[in-house]
Design a protein around this motif. Structure first.
Motif, PDB file in Angstrom:
ATOM      1  N   MET A 136       6.446 -20.946   0.418  1.00 10.94           N
ATOM      2  CA  MET A 136       6.788 -19.912  -0.463  1.00 10.94           C
ATOM      3  C   MET A 136       5.934 -18.677  -0.168  1.00 10.94           C
ATOM      4  O   MET A 136       4.730 -18.732  -0.187  1.00 10.94           O
ATOM      5  N   ASN A 137       6.607 -17.656   0.096  1.00  8.91           N
ATOM      6  CA  ASN A 137       5.954 -16.420   0.484  1.00  8.91           C
ATOM      7  C   ASN A 137       6.170 -15.393  -0.626  1.00  8.91           C
ATOM      8  O   ASN A 137       7.205 -14.778  -0.706  1.00  8.91           O
ATOM      9  N   THR A 138       5.174 -15.270  -1.467  1.00  8.56           N
ATOM     10  CA  THR A 138       5.289 -14.282  -2.541  1.00  8.56           C
ATOM     11  C   THR A 138       4.293 -13.159  -2.288  1.00  8.56           C
ATOM     12  O   THR A 138       3.100 -13.401  -2.113  1.00  8.56           O
ATOM     13  N   THR A 139       4.812 -12.031  -2.211  1.00 10.28           N
ATOM     14  CA  THR A 139       3.939 -10.870  -2.037  1.00 10.28           C
ATOM     15  C   THR A 139       3.949 -10.088  -3.346  1.00 10.28           C
ATOM     16  O   THR A 139       5.002  -9.770  -3.893  1.00 10.28           O
ATOM     17  N   VAL A 140       2.793  -9.851  -3.770  1.00 11.76           N
ATOM     18  CA  VAL A 140       2.662  -9.092  -5.005  1.00 11.76           C
ATOM     19  C   VAL A 140       2.244  -7.683  -4.617  1.00 11.76           C
ATOM     20  O   VAL A 140       1.219  -7.471  -3.979  1.00 11.76           O
ATOM     21  N   SER A 141       3.064  -6.762  -4.968  1.00 12.76           N
ATOM     22  CA  SER A 141       2.735  -5.383  -4.655  1.00 12.76           C
ATOM     23  C   SER A 141       1.938  -4.813  -5.826  1.00 12.76           C
ATOM     24  O   SER A 141       2.405  -4.786  -6.953  1.00 12.76           O
ATOM     25  N   THR A 142       0.733  -4.397  -5.518  1.00  8.19           N
ATOM     26  CA  THR A 142      -0.125  -3.844  -6.553  1.00  8.19           C
ATOM     27  C   THR A 142      -0.478  -2.409  -6.163  1.00  8.19           C
ATOM     28  O   THR A 142      -1.243  -2.180  -5.238  1.00  8.19           O
ATOM     29  N   ASN A 143       0.113  -1.481  -6.849  1.00  8.65           N
ATOM     30  CA  ASN A 143      -0.207  -0.071  -6.621  1.00  8.65           C
ATOM     31  C   ASN A 143      -1.208   0.372  -7.686  1.00  8.65           C
ATOM     32  O   ASN A 143      -0.928   0.329  -8.876  1.00  8.65           O
ATOM     33  N   VAL A 144      -2.348   0.759  -7.214  1.00  8.20           N
ATOM     34  CA  VAL A 144      -3.371   1.257  -8.137  1.00  8.20           C
ATOM     35  C   VAL A 144      -3.459   2.757  -7.916  1.00  8.20           C
ATOM     36  O   VAL A 144      -3.788   3.221  -6.830  1.00  8.20           O
ATOM     37  N   THR A 145      -3.157   3.515  -8.935  1.00  8.60           N
ATOM     38  CA  THR A 145      -3.208   4.965  -8.839  1.00  8.60           C
ATOM     39  C   THR A 145      -4.074   5.507  -9.967  1.00  8.60           C
ATOM     40  O   THR A 145      -4.365   4.818 -10.940  1.00  8.60           O
ATOM     41  N   ALA A 146      -4.442   6.741  -9.803  1.00 12.66           N
ATOM     42  CA  ALA A 146      -5.271   7.375 -10.821  1.00 12.66           C
ATOM     43  C   ALA A 146      -4.451   7.685 -12.063  1.00 12.66           C
ATOM     44  O   ALA A 146      -4.981   7.694 -13.170  1.00 12.66           O
ATOM     45  N   GLY A 147      -3.195   7.949 -11.880  1.00  9.51           N
ATOM     46  CA  GLY A 147      -2.326   8.205 -13.015  1.00  9.51           C
ATOM     47  C   GLY A 147      -2.578   9.562 -13.646  1.00  9.51           C
ATOM     48  O   GLY A 147      -3.233  10.455 -13.086  1.00  9.51           O
ATOM     49  N   LEU A 148      -2.061   9.727 -14.833  1.00  8.71           N
ATOM     50  CA  LEU A 148      -2.164  10.996 -15.542  1.00  8.71           C
ATOM     51  C   LEU A 148      -3.614  11.317 -15.910  1.00  8.71           C
ATOM     52  O   LEU A 148      -4.047  12.466 -15.803  1.00  8.71           O
ATOM     53  N   GLY A 149      -4.372  10.348 -16.321  1.00  6.39           N
ATOM     54  CA  GLY A 149      -5.779  10.564 -16.687  1.00  6.39           C
ATOM     55  C   GLY A 149      -6.599  11.068 -15.506  1.00  6.39           C
ATOM     56  O   GLY A 149      -7.401  11.998 -15.644  1.00  6.39           O
ATOM     57  N   GLY A 150      -6.389  10.504 -14.345  1.00  2.13           N
ATOM     58  CA  GLY A 150      -7.105  10.949 -13.148  1.00  2.13           C
ATOM     59  C   GLY A 150      -6.709  12.370 -12.762  1.00  2.13           C
ATOM     60  O   GLY A 150      -7.564  13.187 -12.371  1.00  2.13           O
ATOM     61  N   PHE A 151      -5.413  12.653 -12.868  1.00  2.00           N
ATOM     62  CA  PHE A 151      -4.956  14.002 -12.546  1.00  2.00           C
ATOM     63  C   PHE A 151      -5.571  15.019 -13.505  1.00  2.00           C
ATOM     64  O   PHE A 151      -6.050  16.075 -13.082  1.00  2.00           O
ATOM     65  N   LEU A 152      -5.569  14.713 -14.800  1.00  7.40           N
ATOM     66  CA  LEU A 152      -6.142  15.644 -15.773  1.00  7.40           C
ATOM     67  C   LEU A 152      -7.645  15.843 -15.548  1.00  7.40           C
ATOM     68  O   LEU A 152      -8.144  16.966 -15.647  1.00  7.40           O
ATOM     69  N   ALA A 153      -8.368  14.781 -15.255  1.00  2.58           N
ATOM     70  CA  ALA A 153      -9.805  14.900 -14.999  1.00  2.58           C
ATOM     71  C   ALA A 153     -10.045  15.770 -13.769  1.00  2.58           C
ATOM     72  O   ALA A 153     -10.916  16.653 -13.774  1.00  2.58           O
ATOM     73  N   PHE A 154      -9.282  15.535 -12.706  1.00  2.60           N
ATOM     74  CA  PHE A 154      -9.435  16.335 -11.485  1.00  2.60           C
ATOM     75  C   PHE A 154      -9.076  17.796 -11.743  1.00  2.60           C
ATOM     76  O   PHE A 154      -9.765  18.708 -11.286  1.00  2.60           O
ATOM     77  N   PHE A 155      -8.012  18.029 -12.502  1.00  6.97           N
ATOM     78  CA  PHE A 155      -7.584  19.387 -12.812  1.00  6.97           C
ATOM     79  C   PHE A 155      -8.644  20.118 -13.628  1.00  6.97           C
ATOM     80  O   PHE A 155      -8.970  21.278 -13.356  1.00  6.97           O
ATOM     81  N   LEU A 156      -9.233  19.461 -14.635  1.00  3.13           N
ATOM     82  CA  LEU A 156     -10.274  20.082 -15.448  1.00  3.13           C
ATOM     83  C   LEU A 156     -11.523  20.386 -14.612  1.00  3.13           C
ATOM     84  O   LEU A 156     -12.148  21.437 -14.786  1.00  3.13           O
TER      85      LEU A 156
END
Length: 99
Positions: free
Chosen positions: A1-21
């Protein structure tokens, strides 16, 4: 059984707002620093011009308070109001600038 779990870790909206500020804060700080440096260079140039013009700033030297033309009968009485006022602060009672 070959199960691949795709896990995308992103900064999201909070990361964008922190970077923008942070970017806005950096822009404001740089703008303030440039204004201060510009003001400082203007002051240095003004001081250099004043130093080249001489100790009086290019204006003629003021005449000193001499007693050459005051002989006997000149009509001036230094002791009339508590002294000549030459050794007192301007604005002090009996000093220069006080009527």
């Amino acid at each position: 059984m070959n199960t691949t779990v795709s896990t995308n870790v992103t900064a999201g909206l909070g990361g964008f707002l922190a970077f923008f500020l942070l970017a806005v804060a950096l822009w404001l700080l740089m703008r303030n620093m440039n204004a201060r440096l510009r003001r400082m260079s203007f002051r240095e140039e003004a001081e250099a011009r004043a130093a080249q013009a001489g100790p009086t700033g290019g204006a003629p030297a003021p005449r000193g308070d001499t007693d050459e033309d005051e002989g006997p009968g000149s009509g001036r009485d230094d002791d009339a109001e508590g002294g000549s006022g030459r050794d007192q602060e301007p604005g002090a009672p009996g000093g220069p600038g006080v009527a």
